[in-house]
Design a protein around this motif. Structure first.
Motif, PDB file in Angstrom:
ATOM      1  N   GLN A   3     -16.287 -45.044  59.730  1.00 50.22           N
ATOM      2  CA  GLN A   3     -17.316 -45.264  58.714  1.00 50.22           C
ATOM      3  C   GLN A   3     -16.788 -46.094  57.554  1.00 50.22           C
ATOM      4  N   THR A   4     -15.543 -45.833  57.161  1.00 50.23           N
ATOM      5  CA  THR A   4     -15.042 -46.456  55.943  1.00 50.23           C
ATOM      6  C   THR A   4     -14.570 -47.885  56.168  1.00 50.23           C
ATOM      7  N   THR A   5     -14.251 -48.278  57.400  1.00 54.51           N
ATOM      8  CA  THR A   5     -13.781 -49.635  57.635  1.00 54.51           C
ATOM      9  C   THR A   5     -14.892 -50.532  58.149  1.00 54.51           C
ATOM     10  N   VAL A   6     -15.540 -50.136  59.237  1.00 58.55           N
ATOM     11  CA  VAL A   6     -16.566 -50.976  59.825  1.00 58.55           C
ATOM     12  C   VAL A   6     -17.901 -50.831  59.101  1.00 58.55           C
ATOM     13  N   PHE A   7     -18.252 -49.597  58.744  1.00 59.51           N
ATOM     14  CA  PHE A   7     -19.531 -49.335  58.103  1.00 59.51           C
ATOM     15  C   PHE A   7     -19.315 -48.599  56.784  1.00 59.51           C
ATOM     16  N   PRO A   8     -18.865 -49.286  55.748  1.00 55.51           N
ATOM     17  CA  PRO A   8     -18.627 -48.588  54.485  1.00 55.51           C
ATOM     18  C   PRO A   8     -19.937 -48.114  53.864  1.00 55.51           C
ATOM     19  N   ILE A   9     -19.959 -46.859  53.482  1.00 56.54           N
ATOM     20  CA  ILE A   9     -21.149 -46.302  52.837  1.00 56.54           C
ATOM     21  C   ILE A   9     -20.772 -45.886  51.423  1.00 56.54           C
ATOM     22  N   LYS A  10     -21.504 -46.386  50.458  1.00 57.97           N
ATOM     23  CA  LYS A  10     -21.306 -45.956  49.076  1.00 57.97           C
ATOM     24  C   LYS A  10     -22.475 -45.066  48.688  1.00 57.97           C
ATOM     25  N   TYR A  11     -22.157 -43.856  48.330  1.00 63.22           N
ATOM     26  CA  TYR A  11     -23.194 -42.897  47.972  1.00 63.22           C
ATOM     27  C   TYR A  11     -23.509 -42.969  46.480  1.00 63.22           C
ATOM     28  N   LYS A  12     -24.810 -42.922  46.186  1.00 63.44           N
ATOM     29  CA  LYS A  12     -25.236 -42.748  44.812  1.00 63.44           C
ATOM     30  C   LYS A  12     -24.999 -41.288  44.437  1.00 63.44           C
ATOM     31  N   TRP A  13     -24.479 -41.043  43.249  1.00 63.40           N
ATOM     32  CA  TRP A  13     -24.268 -39.663  42.799  1.00 63.40           C
ATOM     33  C   TRP A  13     -25.405 -39.277  41.861  1.00 63.40           C
ATOM     34  N   ASP A 456     -31.819 -44.220  49.094  1.00 60.78           N
ATOM     35  CA  ASP A 456     -30.417 -44.601  49.195  1.00 60.78           C
ATOM     36  C   ASP A 456     -29.537 -43.411  49.570  1.00 60.78           C
ATOM     37  N   PRO A 457     -28.449 -43.676  50.280  1.00 59.95           N
ATOM     38  CA  PRO A 457     -27.487 -42.608  50.553  1.00 59.95           C
ATOM     39  C   PRO A 457     -27.016 -41.984  49.240  1.00 59.95           C
ATOM     40  N   HIS A 458     -27.034 -40.664  49.157  1.00 67.56           N
ATOM     41  CA  HIS A 458     -26.680 -40.053  47.879  1.00 67.56           C
ATOM     42  C   HIS A 458     -26.019 -38.694  48.057  1.00 67.56           C
ATOM     43  N   ARG A 459     -25.315 -38.299  47.057  1.00 65.76           N
ATOM     44  CA  ARG A 459     -24.720 -36.964  46.964  1.00 65.76           C
ATOM     45  C   ARG A 459     -25.292 -36.298  45.724  1.00 65.76           C
ATOM     46  N   ILE A 460     -25.596 -35.034  45.841  1.00 61.63           N
ATOM     47  CA  ILE A 460     -26.099 -34.261  44.707  1.00 61.63           C
ATOM     48  C   ILE A 460     -24.938 -33.512  44.070  1.00 61.63           C
ATOM     49  N   ARG A 560      -2.662 -16.159  46.050  1.00 64.49           N
ATOM     50  CA  ARG A 560      -3.988 -16.749  45.944  1.00 64.49           C
ATOM     51  C   ARG A 560      -3.943 -17.945  45.008  1.00 64.49           C
ATOM     52  N   THR A 561      -4.552 -19.052  45.453  1.00 63.92           N
ATOM     53  CA  THR A 561      -4.620 -20.246  44.616  1.00 63.92           C
ATOM     54  C   THR A 561      -6.049 -20.790  44.603  1.00 63.92           C
ATOM     55  N   VAL A 562      -6.395 -21.494  43.526  1.00 65.81           N
ATOM     56  CA  VAL A 562      -7.677 -22.192  43.470  1.00 65.81           C
ATOM     57  C   VAL A 562      -7.566 -23.450  44.329  1.00 65.81           C
ATOM     58  N   GLN A 563      -8.596 -23.704  45.141  1.00 65.81           N
ATOM     59  CA  GLN A 563      -8.555 -24.851  46.036  1.00 65.81           C
ATOM     60  C   GLN A 563      -9.761 -25.764  45.797  1.00 65.81           C
ATOM     61  N   LEU A 564      -9.501 -27.046  45.671  1.00 63.98           N
ATOM     62  CA  LEU A 564     -10.555 -28.045  45.535  1.00 63.98           C
ATOM     63  C   LEU A 564     -10.677 -28.821  46.842  1.00 63.98           C
ATOM     64  N   ARG A 565     -11.916 -29.088  47.261  1.00 60.82           N
ATOM     65  CA  ARG A 565     -12.150 -29.908  48.445  1.00 60.82           C
ATOM     66  C   ARG A 565     -12.989 -31.119  48.042  1.00 60.82           C
ATOM     67  N   MET A 566     -12.527 -32.299  48.401  1.00 63.06           N
ATOM     68  CA  MET A 566     -13.217 -33.524  48.021  1.00 63.06           C
ATOM     69  C   MET A 566     -14.461 -33.746  48.894  1.00 63.06           C
ATOM     70  N   VAL A 567     -15.577 -33.999  48.253  1.00 62.05           N
ATOM     71  CA  VAL A 567     -16.802 -34.376  48.938  1.00 62.05           C
ATOM     72  C   VAL A 567     -16.941 -35.898  48.951  1.00 62.05           C
ATOM     73  N   ASP A 568     -16.575 -36.508  47.844  1.00 61.03           N
ATOM     74  CA  ASP A 568     -16.621 -37.970  47.727  1.00 61.03           C
ATOM     75  C   ASP A 568     -15.721 -38.374  46.572  1.00 61.03           C
ATOM     76  N   GLY A 569     -15.354 -39.633  46.533  1.00 61.61           N
ATOM     77  CA  GLY A 569     -14.498 -40.122  45.457  1.00 61.61           C
ATOM     78  C   GLY A 569     -14.669 -41.614  45.275  1.00 61.61           C
ATOM     79  N   ARG A 570     -14.360 -42.053  44.068  1.00 56.62           N
ATOM     80  CA  ARG A 570     -14.426 -43.493  43.798  1.00 56.62           C
ATOM     81  C   ARG A 570     -13.464 -43.846  42.672  1.00 56.62           C
TER      82      ARG A 570
END
Length: 570
Positions: A3-13, A456-460, A560-570
């Motif tokens: 997706q990221t090389t051939v079909f890059p998608i930029k999501y609106k936030w 448009d492709p988007h993330r909430i 126990r640790t706090v964990q962050l998971r990336m949904v999107d980044g720019r």
């Protein structure tokens, strides 16, 4: 091909609008972290009463099952059949919802002293729905009462056949209602002018309600099955569904039936808390896999068995089918992407159609879903076998795919058969009509597009987050919003202006990424980015980024640790 090389998608936030004054009141009233209170206000819970009902959802809020359309008739006829020892057949479907619903009703009837036969169709030789040939076979075997679960609401021909053959039909279903069959009872949560006020139960949810009405008590031992089915069928996790899943997950983690316990062990979850996410992405695919590649009766047998060894044997079998499913899915998805790369003009339309010879029928629905997510286009994936073709479709969020597909045959007569609901549908057609389908579907999607559907492709994102706000208190309060799923997604936070301290790939094939980020105040946290290993070069030390993340915790060797998971980044 990625997706990221051939079909890059930029999501609106897109940020959700919160009521900050109401959030302060909710935080004080329920002793919540301010961010969690803010999120509640964006989910129709800005008032103390609605927030309390959401946070404290329990079975006391469930609706009397006898309020559902034709439930009293269904209960009376089933009790009559049990008392007269009439032969009963339970007829289900081949997905998680259909197999779980079958097991729920069979277990219930056995409790009441009956010994029902049961049947789930083959995806390949029977296809979806209640079929006249099965009704005829049941009549020949002396069946007097046929009860459907998770299917049957459009089975007009089968209903007529049942009546002619002297077989009483009770339909329990939750799918789209059009022309209904001739039946003793039509039990459906969304039946027109019904007194039942929650229309969004899945098929197993309807079966659970029937079980409750028949037993005259709350069926504790069936909660694990209805929770799994509700999550797997992607119905909204609000109202009654939220209660059933919340209560069912407790059962799934404390006292699951033998079959589910074996499946949990095989999936590697025995030492972990089974969440709605784990149920959706680790348990449900294993159950669906056997219906996609072989016969779903093995899933029902798993749910019904009282033999621990048989349970483990079937669970392992399902695991093998799931591995095969993954390989087939990857093959079909790769071929579909190759087609799209060769026809980039396909992506200029709002709807997408891909088709291939010999694509495995059991995985085309999953591939349709993957392509829908990847390109933000409601997608139809079609397998061709000679002069016949079968397809499966998936919709982008908030788009009504059923409405669009219903528009296609009205104008072109392309489909031989189709059915489904807003988010997913299936159909069959002549191979010669594929080109007509591709053209007419594109127009149908356009005609049935509404202004409130985000083009448009988007993330909430639910709320802004500063790394300094991360704490176990936040993690614990976020857990009060569970279970997460359709209609109640896991909260996503916007993290602005963080600097990369380090980054490394993870996984056997370096398919995942771990990035350490620091904010201006010096708070540093690792962020996991699953499936984003190929983006390693983007995350160079010292570069500045904005993130969308989810927040949870991780337990390892008692720490126990706090964990962050990336949904999107720019």
């Amino acid at each position: 091909m990625t997706q990221t090389t051939v079909f890059p998608i930029k999501y609106k936030w897109i940020g959700r609008q919160a009521d900050l004054d109401a959030a302060h009141i909710l935080a004080d009233t329920f002793h919540l972290h301010p961010l969690v209170a803010r999120i509640l206000t964006t989910r129709n819970c800005a008032r103390v009463e609605s927030a309390g009902a959401f946070l404290q959802a329990n079975r006391s809020s469930l609706i009397d099952p006898m309020m559902m359309h034709d439930m009293p008739r269904a209960v009376a006829r089933i009790r009559q059949a049990i008392q007269a020892q009439e032969p009963i057949l339970v007829y289900g479907d081949y997905d998680v919802d259909g197999t779980a619903a079958t097991a729920i009703l069979v277990r219930t009837l056995r409790k009441l002293g009956a010994d029902p036969a049961w049947f789930v169709p083959s995806r390949f030789t029977d296809g979806y729905g209640l079929h006249t040939k099965i009704v005829q076979a049941a009549a020949e075997q002396g069946v007097k009462l046929l009860i459907t679960v998770d299917t049957g609401i459009t089975a007009v021909e089968a209903g007529d056949a049942a009546k002619a053959l002297g077989v009483d039909l009770i339909v329990t279903d939750h799918h789209h209602i059009s022309t209904v069959p001739n039946a003793v009872a039509l039990v459906h949560p969304a039946y027109p002018r019904s007194m039942y006020s929650f229309p969004d139960l899945c098929g197993a949810g309807v079966a659970f309600k029937l079980a409750q009405a028949l037993l005259g008590e709350f069926p504790e031992d069936l909660l694990d099955l209805v929770a799994l089915a509700t999550v797997a069928d992607q119905v909204p996790l609000v109202g009654e569904n939220r209660v059933l899943v919340k209560e069912g997950l407790k059962r799934l983690n404390s006292e699951p039936n033998l079959g589910l316990a074996a499946l949990i062990a095989v999936a590697g979850l025995a030492e972990k808390r089974v969440t709605s996410t784990a149920a959706a992405f680790q348990l449900a695919p294993r159950i669906n896999a056997v219906g996609r590649l072989a016969h779903a009766k093995r899933a029902v047998e798993l749910f019904l068995t009282e033999d621990p060894q048989e349970a483990l044997s079937i669970a392992r079998e399902l695991n093998v089918y799931n591995d095969r499913r993954k390989a087939l899915q990857s093959q079909v998805e790769t071929e579909a992407l190759t087609q799209i790369e060769a026809h980039p003009n396909w992506l200029e339309k709002k709807g997408l159609v891909v088709a291939g010879k010999g694509w495995h029928e059991g995985v085309i629905g999953i591939v349709a879903g993957k392509l829908t997510e990847r390109f933000w286009k409601s997608t139809l994936c079609v397998t061709v076998d000679g002069d016949r073709a079968k397809g499966s479709g998936r919709a982008i969020p908030e788009y009504d795919l059923y409405r669009a597909l219903a528009d296609v045959p009205q104008r072109t007569g392309v489909f031989e058969k189709f059915g489904g609901h807003e988010a997913a549908a299936g159909f069959s057609l002549a191979t010669a009509d594929l080109n007509r389908l591709q053209k007419s579907y594109g127009y149908a999607v356009e005609r049935n597009w509404f202004e409130d559907v985000e083009l448009d492709p988007h993330r909430i994102t639910d709320a802004p987050l500063d790394l300094g706000e991360l704490s176990f208190s936040l993690v614990d309060d976020l857990a009060k919003l569970e279970p997460f799923g359709n209609g109640n997604p896991e909260p996503v936070f916007f993290v602005a202006g963080v600097t990369v301290e380090a980054a490394q790939t993870m996984g056997k094939e370096n398919q995942h990424l771990k990035v350490w980020v620091r904010n201006e105040q010096g708070f540093t946290y690792p962020v996991l980015a699953f499936g984003k290993g190929e983006q390693r070069q983007v995350w160079q030390t010292g570069t500045l980024h904005h993130l969308l993340v989810t927040v949870g915790d991780h337990q390892w060797k008692g720490e126990r640790t706090v964990q962050l998971r990336m949904v999107d980044g720019r």
